[in-house]
Structures are given as C-alpha cells and as structure tokens.
Design a protein around this motif. Sequence first.
Motif, PDB file in Angstrom:
ATOM      1  N   THR A 153     133.365  94.059  34.129  1.00 49.82           N
ATOM      2  CA  THR A 153     134.464  94.897  34.601  1.00 49.82           C
ATOM      3  C   THR A 153     135.715  94.055  34.834  1.00 49.82           C
ATOM      4  O   THR A 153     136.824  94.425  34.393  1.00 49.82           O
ATOM      5  CB  THR A 153     134.044  95.611  35.893  1.00 49.82           C
ATOM      6  OG1 THR A 153     132.854  96.373  35.644  1.00 49.82           O
ATOM      7  CG2 THR A 153     135.136  96.533  36.395  1.00 49.82           C
ATOM      8  N   LYS A 154     135.551  92.941  35.498  1.00 49.98           N
ATOM      9  CA  LYS A 154     136.681  92.057  35.799  1.00 49.98           C
ATOM     10  C   LYS A 154     137.430  91.623  34.547  1.00 49.98           C
ATOM     11  O   LYS A 154     138.669  91.653  34.507  1.00 49.98           O
ATOM     12  CB  LYS A 154     136.160  90.817  36.543  1.00 49.98           C
ATOM     13  CG  LYS A 154     137.207  89.715  36.739  1.00 49.98           C
ATOM     14  CD  LYS A 154     136.598  88.467  37.358  1.00 49.98           C
ATOM     15  CE  LYS A 154     137.636  87.345  37.454  1.00 49.98           C
ATOM     16  NZ  LYS A 154     137.048  86.112  38.047  1.00 49.98           N
ATOM     17  N   HIS A 155     136.702  91.239  33.531  1.00 49.81           N
ATOM     18  CA  HIS A 155     137.342  90.669  32.344  1.00 49.81           C
ATOM     19  C   HIS A 155     137.730  91.709  31.299  1.00 49.81           C
ATOM     20  O   HIS A 155     138.558  91.420  30.425  1.00 49.81           O
ATOM     21  CB  HIS A 155     136.436  89.593  31.735  1.00 49.81           C
ATOM     22  CG  HIS A 155     136.353  88.361  32.581  1.00 49.81           C
ATOM     23  ND1 HIS A 155     137.380  87.464  32.674  1.00 49.81           N
ATOM     24  CD2 HIS A 155     135.366  87.907  33.411  1.00 49.81           C
ATOM     25  CE1 HIS A 155     137.041  86.482  33.510  1.00 49.81           C
ATOM     26  NE2 HIS A 155     135.823  86.737  33.970  1.00 49.81           N
ATOM     27  N   SER A 156     137.175  92.907  31.392  1.00 43.67           N
ATOM     28  CA  SER A 156     137.508  93.948  30.412  1.00 43.67           C
ATOM     29  C   SER A 156     138.744  94.748  30.807  1.00 43.67           C
ATOM     30  O   SER A 156     139.520  95.172  29.933  1.00 43.67           O
ATOM     31  CB  SER A 156     136.328  94.897  30.234  1.00 43.67           C
ATOM     32  OG  SER A 156     135.223  94.228  29.665  1.00 43.67           O
ATOM     33  N   ILE A 157     138.934  94.980  32.082  1.00 44.30           N
ATOM     34  CA  ILE A 157     140.051  95.809  32.520  1.00 44.30           C
ATOM     35  C   ILE A 157     141.413  95.289  32.030  1.00 44.30           C
ATOM     36  O   ILE A 157     142.225  96.086  31.531  1.00 44.30           O
ATOM     37  CB  ILE A 157     140.035  95.988  34.050  1.00 44.30           C
ATOM     38  CG1 ILE A 157     138.927  96.975  34.430  1.00 44.30           C
ATOM     39  CG2 ILE A 157     141.378  96.474  34.574  1.00 44.30           C
ATOM     40  CD1 ILE A 157     138.748  97.167  35.932  1.00 44.30           C
ATOM     41  N   PRO A 158     141.709  93.993  32.127  1.00 43.34           N
ATOM     42  CA  PRO A 158     143.019  93.548  31.643  1.00 43.34           C
ATOM     43  C   PRO A 158     143.274  93.858  30.170  1.00 43.34           C
ATOM     44  O   PRO A 158     144.390  94.252  29.810  1.00 43.34           O
ATOM     45  CB  PRO A 158     142.974  92.029  31.894  1.00 43.34           C
ATOM     46  CG  PRO A 158     142.046  91.876  33.057  1.00 43.34           C
ATOM     47  CD  PRO A 158     140.981  92.905  32.815  1.00 43.34           C
ATOM     48  N   LEU A 159     142.251  93.700  29.318  1.00 45.75           N
ATOM     49  CA  LEU A 159     142.438  94.018  27.899  1.00 45.75           C
ATOM     50  C   LEU A 159     142.580  95.527  27.706  1.00 45.75           C
ATOM     51  O   LEU A 159     143.390  95.975  26.883  1.00 45.75           O
ATOM     52  CB  LEU A 159     141.275  93.476  27.068  1.00 45.75           C
ATOM     53  CG  LEU A 159     141.362  93.698  25.549  1.00 45.75           C
ATOM     54  CD1 LEU A 159     142.673  93.158  24.989  1.00 45.75           C
ATOM     55  CD2 LEU A 159     140.167  93.045  24.852  1.00 45.75           C
ATOM     56  N   MET A 160     141.832  96.322  28.440  1.00 42.10           N
ATOM     57  CA  MET A 160     141.986  97.772  28.360  1.00 42.10           C
ATOM     58  C   MET A 160     143.401  98.187  28.743  1.00 42.10           C
ATOM     59  O   MET A 160     144.001  99.072  28.127  1.00 42.10           O
ATOM     60  CB  MET A 160     140.972  98.466  29.280  1.00 42.10           C
ATOM     61  CG  MET A 160     139.550  98.486  28.770  1.00 42.10           C
ATOM     62  SD  MET A 160     138.485  99.485  29.855  1.00 42.10           S
ATOM     63  CE  MET A 160     136.989  99.561  28.865  1.00 42.10           C
ATOM     64  N   ARG A 161     143.938  97.550  29.767  1.00 38.38           N
ATOM     65  CA  ARG A 161     145.272  97.908  30.246  1.00 38.38           C
ATOM     66  C   ARG A 161     146.363  97.568  29.243  1.00 38.38           C
ATOM     67  O   ARG A 161     147.404  98.224  29.210  1.00 38.38           O
ATOM     68  CB  ARG A 161     145.546  97.215  31.576  1.00 38.38           C
ATOM     69  CG  ARG A 161     144.802  97.844  32.751  1.00 38.38           C
ATOM     70  CD  ARG A 161     144.993  97.051  34.036  1.00 38.38           C
ATOM     71  NE  ARG A 161     144.436  97.779  35.175  1.00 38.38           N
ATOM     72  CZ  ARG A 161     144.228  97.249  36.383  1.00 38.38           C
ATOM     73  NH1 ARG A 161     144.545  95.964  36.605  1.00 38.38           N
ATOM     74  NH2 ARG A 161     143.734  97.980  37.361  1.00 38.38           N
ATOM     75  N   GLN A 162     146.143  96.559  28.431  1.00 36.79           N
ATOM     76  CA  GLN A 162     147.185  96.108  27.508  1.00 36.79           C
ATOM     77  C   GLN A 162     147.574  97.173  26.489  1.00 36.79           C
ATOM     78  O   GLN A 162     148.728  97.250  26.067  1.00 36.79           O
ATOM     79  CB  GLN A 162     146.746  94.831  26.787  1.00 36.79           C
ATOM     80  CG  GLN A 162     146.811  93.589  27.659  1.00 36.79           C
ATOM     81  CD  GLN A 162     146.447  92.325  26.907  1.00 36.79           C
ATOM     82  OE1 GLN A 162     146.526  92.266  25.684  1.00 36.79           O
ATOM     83  NE2 GLN A 162     146.029  91.302  27.635  1.00 36.79           N
ATOM     84  N   SER A 163     146.627  98.013  26.098  1.00 38.59           N
ATOM     85  CA  SER A 163     146.933  99.023  25.087  1.00 38.59           C
ATOM     86  C   SER A 163     147.765 100.165  25.657  1.00 38.59           C
ATOM     87  O   SER A 163     148.472 100.865  24.923  1.00 38.59           O
ATOM     88  CB  SER A 163     145.645  99.588  24.490  1.00 38.59           C
ATOM     89  OG  SER A 163     144.965 100.401  25.445  1.00 38.59           O
ATOM     90  N   GLY A 164     147.655 100.370  26.960  1.00 31.00           N
ATOM     91  CA  GLY A 164     148.367 101.469  27.599  1.00 31.00           C
ATOM     92  C   GLY A 164     147.715 102.816  27.393  1.00 31.00           C
ATOM     93  O   GLY A 164     148.264 103.853  27.810  1.00 31.00           O
TER      94      GLY A 164
END
Length: 262
Positions: free
Chosen positions: A123-134
Amino acid sequence: MGGRVAGKVALVTGGASGIGRGCAEKLAAEGAIVVITDLQDAKGAETVAAIEKAGGKSEFLRHDATSEADWESVIGQIKARHGRLDILVNNAGIAIPGSVTEMSLADWRKQTAVNLDGVFLGTKHSIPLMRQSGDGGSIVNMSSVAGLKGSAILAGYCATKGGVRLFTKAVAMECSNAKDGIRVNSVHPGIIETPIWLSILTPGDPGTNAPPDLDAMSTTAVPLGVKGYPEDIANGVLWLASEESRYVTGAELVIDGGLSVR
C-alpha cells in the motif's frame, strides 16, 4: 475477452497459485495488464503462460512481499514499463496454525511479516504511483473470515487478518481525505479450495498428517453447504477493481457461503 478493467495495469501479489492466480486470470480476461509477483518462479511462469494463451497480457516478477527493497524494485519496474498502476491486489499470505501457548515468536513474526507487513508495504509504495496518473485506483487487501471471527488454532493468523481489515479502513479514510480517487477495500474469503490449506494440517492415520477435508468441513460449517473456489473470490476482486464499485471504499466484501454469520 471482456473489458471491465480494460487498459488498466494491475499488480497481484502471491499471484502464482490459489486465489492470487484466480484474481490474475480474471483481471487479465477483463482487459487488464497483470503483473504477477511471487516467490514461486515456476508456478508464476505457468500462470503467465496460461493468461497469454487465453489472449491476456501478463508478466511475472520474483518478489518477497516482506522486503521493502523488493517492493521498491517492483513498483519501479511497473512505472518504467507501464507508466502507471491502477489496481493493487495485496494477496500474498501464509497460515501457521497452532496453540498460542506453543507458537514460537519466530513463527508469529514470520506470519505477521507476510500477512500484515506485506500489505502495509504494498500500500505504501503503490499509492504514489497510483496518484501520478490522476485517475485514482483500487486497492484490494485480502483478509479472511479469520479477520472477522476467532479460531482456536489460528490466533496468529486471525491477528494478522484482523489487522488487514482495520488497516484497510484507515487507509481508505486517508485516501478519501486526500481526494486522490483511490478506493481501498478488503475481501474476506471463507473455505476456499487453495494450497494454503496444506499448511493447516489435521491428524490422519498414526504417523501421518493430512490436510482438512474441505468438503466435509463445508457441509457442517457453511450455511450454503459447499466450499468455494478461487474464481468465487476473483469475481469479487474484479468488481472492486472495476468502476462498477466506484462508490465503495473502506468496505468488507465477505465471500464465504454464510460461514461468518453462523
């Protein structure tokens, strides 16, 4: 091939067998590019081959879900190859049965590392990449009926799966506060025919051990009277991963034939 998650990139941990494989195959069949991670290299390759034979897109990465360095590497590779992550299925898990008075601290920590630390790290490491797409995203954390009710021989397992349940709710609120469009939900399987039951042994003939008879267990314990299969869980995961569940976050999807309410 369907299209309920067409164009999305999904990561399924523990995806080489059991429920994880079922989820990977279902997501790929519905149009997602599925990254499967596991420590079972041969089975991971078999799963990828099966998905590709069926017309889906998939790849396998060797991955220890308890290692933060491995998580950083996996997420980095997904970003480099695909540029985004839309779906995370934190599925990797183990079960170590036994009385709480006899369980070693090493086994307690091993189970916690896989079942709880692995979910946290993913969860910690996936959320930032998920957020990048918007475009938001969907995180599905695999808990268990054991995260809802106790079992006399699974105190350690229950502790980890109960932790996953409330961790999921807390992160769902965090993402909601951030207005990032990421939904976070947990799935709670009951008696499902998967390899994890091989680690939950019951006495057989003298000098031997045998896995539980799931059909017999289900007849007596499950209101519907039958065991479930990985596809039953995968169908629920697919729904949570798709836009059909756009208004669902912080929820518990229980798929157990009624076991938890008996």
